[in-house]
Design an enzyme around this catalytic site. Structure first.
Site, PDB file in Angstrom:
ATOM      1  N   ILE A   1       0.852  -1.192   0.000  1.00  0.00           N
ATOM      2  CA  ILE A   1       0.000   0.000   0.000  1.00  0.00           C
ATOM      3  C   ILE A   1       0.886   1.239   0.000  1.00  0.00           C
ATOM      4  O   ILE A   1       1.745   1.401   0.867  1.00  0.00           O
ATOM      5  CB  ILE A   1      -0.934   0.015   1.232  1.00  0.00           C
ATOM      6  CG1 ILE A   1      -1.906  -1.179   1.189  1.00  0.00           C
ATOM      7  CG2 ILE A   1      -1.687   1.337   1.326  1.00  0.00           C
ATOM      8  CD1 ILE A   1      -2.912  -1.140   0.055  1.00  0.00           C
ATOM      9  N   LYS A   2       0.662   2.099  -0.978  1.00  0.00           N
ATOM     10  CA  LYS A   2       1.456   3.327  -1.108  1.00  0.00           C
ATOM     11  C   LYS A   2       0.749   4.475  -0.398  1.00  0.00           C
ATOM     12  O   LYS A   2      -0.424   4.748  -0.657  1.00  0.00           O
ATOM     13  CB  LYS A   2       1.636   3.662  -2.589  1.00  0.00           C
ATOM     14  CG  LYS A   2       2.670   4.747  -2.832  1.00  0.00           C
ATOM     15  CD  LYS A   2       2.731   5.198  -4.278  1.00  0.00           C
ATOM     16  CE  LYS A   2       3.049   4.106  -5.232  1.00  0.00           C
ATOM     17  NZ  LYS A   2       3.230   4.638  -6.607  1.00  0.00           N
ATOM     18  N   LEU A   3       1.489   5.128   0.527  1.00  0.00           N
ATOM     19  CA  LEU A   3       0.949   6.231   1.313  1.00  0.00           C
ATOM     20  C   LEU A   3       1.846   7.449   1.180  1.00  0.00           C
ATOM     21  O   LEU A   3       3.065   7.321   1.008  1.00  0.00           O
ATOM     22  CB  LEU A   3       0.888   5.846   2.795  1.00  0.00           C
ATOM     23  CG  LEU A   3       0.108   4.582   3.160  1.00  0.00           C
ATOM     24  CD1 LEU A   3       0.314   4.249   4.631  1.00  0.00           C
ATOM     25  CD2 LEU A   3      -1.357   4.770   2.851  1.00  0.00           C
TER      26      LEU A   3
END
Length: 122
Positions: free
Chosen positions: A83-85
């Site tokens: 998951i890219k944050l």
């Protein structure tokens, strides 16, 4: 993806929140594409949480959980998803929460040493 969003959020006389339906459809489209990529790539596939949530820890965590749930519903294990944050303070806090749940994250948009150190500790 649009049909999925309509089935989840809309009733026969329309969608109570078109924006929410669009957001869900975009996440579903990203997951559909990500699933196809997992059949080609042996490692993890990255899916980004909506950048507009970068300053809202709770919303970021909820969106990431929803993305992971969509992948799992399609038979993709969460160990295959990254998951890219965003590297905001709130994004880094979201990363800490998600990592404790076994959801792997990647912090992006890091422009300072302080952000990099905080992201590494998350």
């Amino acid at each position: 993806a649009v049909t999925y969003a309509k089935e989840k959020l809309c009733v026969s006389d329309g969608c109570p929140s078109p924006t929410e339906a669009i957001d869900l459809a975009i996440d579903k489209l990203a997951c559909n594409l990500g699933k196809e990529i997992t059949q080609i790539v042996k490692g993890r596939v990255s899916t980004e949480v909506d950048i507009r949530l970068s300053y809202d820890t709770e919303a970021t965590v909820e969106r990431a959980r929803r993305i992971i749930a969509m992948y799992q519903d399609m038979g993709v294990d969460k160990s295959r998803i990254l998951i890219k944050l965003a590297g905001t303070w709130e994004g880094i806090r979201a990363c800490e929460i998600l990592e404790k749940e076994g959801i792997q994250c990647n912090i992006t948009l890091v422009f300072s040493f302080l952000q990099a150190a905080a992201a590494a500790q998350a």
